[in-house]
Every structure is written in structure tokens, then in C-alpha cells.
Design a protein around this motif. Sequence first.
Motif, PDB file in Angstrom:
ATOM      1  N   THR A 120     -14.854  30.694  16.140  1.00  0.00           N
ATOM      2  CA  THR A 120     -14.489  30.696  17.558  1.00  0.00           C
ATOM      3  C   THR A 120     -15.726  30.358  18.386  1.00  0.00           C
ATOM      4  N   GLU A 121     -15.515  30.110  19.682  1.00  0.00           N
ATOM      5  CA  GLU A 121     -16.640  29.829  20.567  1.00  0.00           C
ATOM      6  C   GLU A 121     -17.581  31.027  20.646  1.00  0.00           C
ATOM      7  N   ALA A 122     -17.033  32.248  20.715  1.00  0.00           N
ATOM      8  CA  ALA A 122     -17.868  33.446  20.769  1.00  0.00           C
ATOM      9  C   ALA A 122     -18.713  33.578  19.496  1.00  0.00           C
ATOM     10  N   HIS A 123     -18.098  33.323  18.361  1.00  0.00           N
ATOM     11  CA  HIS A 123     -18.813  33.341  17.084  1.00  0.00           C
ATOM     12  C   HIS A 123     -19.943  32.312  17.113  1.00  0.00           C
ATOM     13  N   GLY A 124     -19.643  31.129  17.625  1.00  0.00           N
ATOM     14  CA  GLY A 124     -20.646  30.070  17.700  1.00  0.00           C
ATOM     15  C   GLY A 124     -21.830  30.455  18.579  1.00  0.00           C
ATOM     16  N   ARG A 125     -21.555  31.097  19.717  1.00  0.00           N
ATOM     17  CA  ARG A 125     -22.647  31.509  20.600  1.00  0.00           C
ATOM     18  C   ARG A 125     -23.559  32.519  19.918  1.00  0.00           C
ATOM     19  N   PHE A 137     -17.586  23.451  14.457  1.00  0.00           N
ATOM     20  CA  PHE A 137     -16.253  24.062  14.494  1.00  0.00           C
ATOM     21  C   PHE A 137     -15.303  23.151  13.722  1.00  0.00           C
ATOM     22  N   ALA A 140     -11.438  23.254  14.490  1.00  0.00           N
ATOM     23  CA  ALA A 140     -11.092  22.707  15.800  1.00  0.00           C
ATOM     24  C   ALA A 140     -11.220  21.192  15.808  1.00  0.00           C
TER      25      ALA A 140
END
Length: 234
Positions: A120-125, A137, A140
Motif C-alpha cells: 500500500t502507499e502507507a507501507h511504501g512511505r 507497487f 498496482a
Amino acid sequence: MAEKFVHHMLRGLGQRIEHRGEVVVIGLGRFGSSLSSTLIDMGHEVLGLDESAKRVQEHTELLTHVAQVDTTNIDALRQVGVADATSVVVCIGADVEASVLTTAALADLEIPNIWAKAQTEAHGRILARVGAHNVVFPEAEMGSRVAHLVTGGLLEYVALDADFALVEMAAPPELVGVPLGDSDLRRQYKVTVVCHKPVGGAFTYADRETVLSANDLVVVAGHRRDLDRFAAST
């Protein structure tokens, strides 16, 4: 897709990284296995690591070296030689904690080219904050690619960045039989035919004098919205 990812990874994507030695792939699930196989096919040596003995056994004959390791443990990483690596890819799937702790351990080892897969984006951050130089990702990206393929006449879709892509498609009827320079394609749709492939032939560059036949394939470049509008019109 995997080969494109490998080229970006070994090039450093924004960093001046000169890759050397084995590429370390951590997590030998679907994505890690596919990535590892592509690296091997491209002539690179791969050290595959996974906490699952079953997965390690499955890849014994496929990769240069494999080992069952708790990759969240920095001492275990040192023992299998990861500290000497230039490029490491963290392909751990659903276990977000293990993904983050592994990436942090690699950062502590000062690995110069760390890539990490995010769910997810949060995981990526979080991965970026703990030391990943590049976050990808894949689910995605694949979802976006498949969406473009199943909703139109495209044969292939390759995103080059967030807003620019290449598509492969059959030559649209409006481009057949006239020089590309006379087609008004750039003004009308803001896209460019980069190359074409005649039936039974090979891809070659396209220019203003190129005349397409009905069964030719073309590769077209442009911004995503312009490509979608062009594909929808054909």
C-alpha cells in the motif's frame, strides 16, 4: 514487466550506482521468484533468501545460491554475505513487519541500492523512511496495465512514468495508406508512432515518410490521457 524492473534496479533509477556481484532477492514468493528468474535469464547471479525451507528448496536448482534466513536479523544477513551486496530487493509479501524490519536492517548494513516491494502507499512511505532507495507497487502497476489491455484494442501497455506510456496496437484504419507526416496524428491526438512492424517483418523506426499497411503493428508513445483518447477512437 520484470525485465523493465530489473533494468531500472541495476541502473539505480536516479542514483549513480554501478552494480557488482550477486543481486540479493529477499522473499521467493510469486514476485520474488519471477524477478529472480528474469535476473538469471539476463545473465546475473542471484542469491535468494527466504524464511521458508520449502521455498528455498524449490529454488535450489534455479538460482545461483539460496539460503533459509530470518532476514529481519542483521547478524543473519551478515552471515550469508548480504553486507557485501550492491543491489538488494525486498520482495516480502503480506508480512509488513518483516518487510519493514528487513529493509531497516539492509539500511543499517549501508547497502547502496535497496529496492522494496510495497502493498500500500502507507507501507511504501514507511519503507522509504527506514531506508529503501526505491519502492515499487507491482500489484498496482500490473492492475493498471491489465485495465488498459482488457478495455480496448491494445496488445501491450508499458508505463514509463506516472503520466507517459508506450502502447502496442494494430495500425488504426485512419493511419493506413498515407505517410505518417500527412496524418495529422500529433496535432489531433498529441501522440507519436515510434516504430512499426509489417506482417512477417520486424519492428523498425517510423518517420514522416512511413506508410502503414492494414495489418501492421505500431508502437505509440504519449501521455496516458492522450493515448486513452487515441485508442478509444480506433
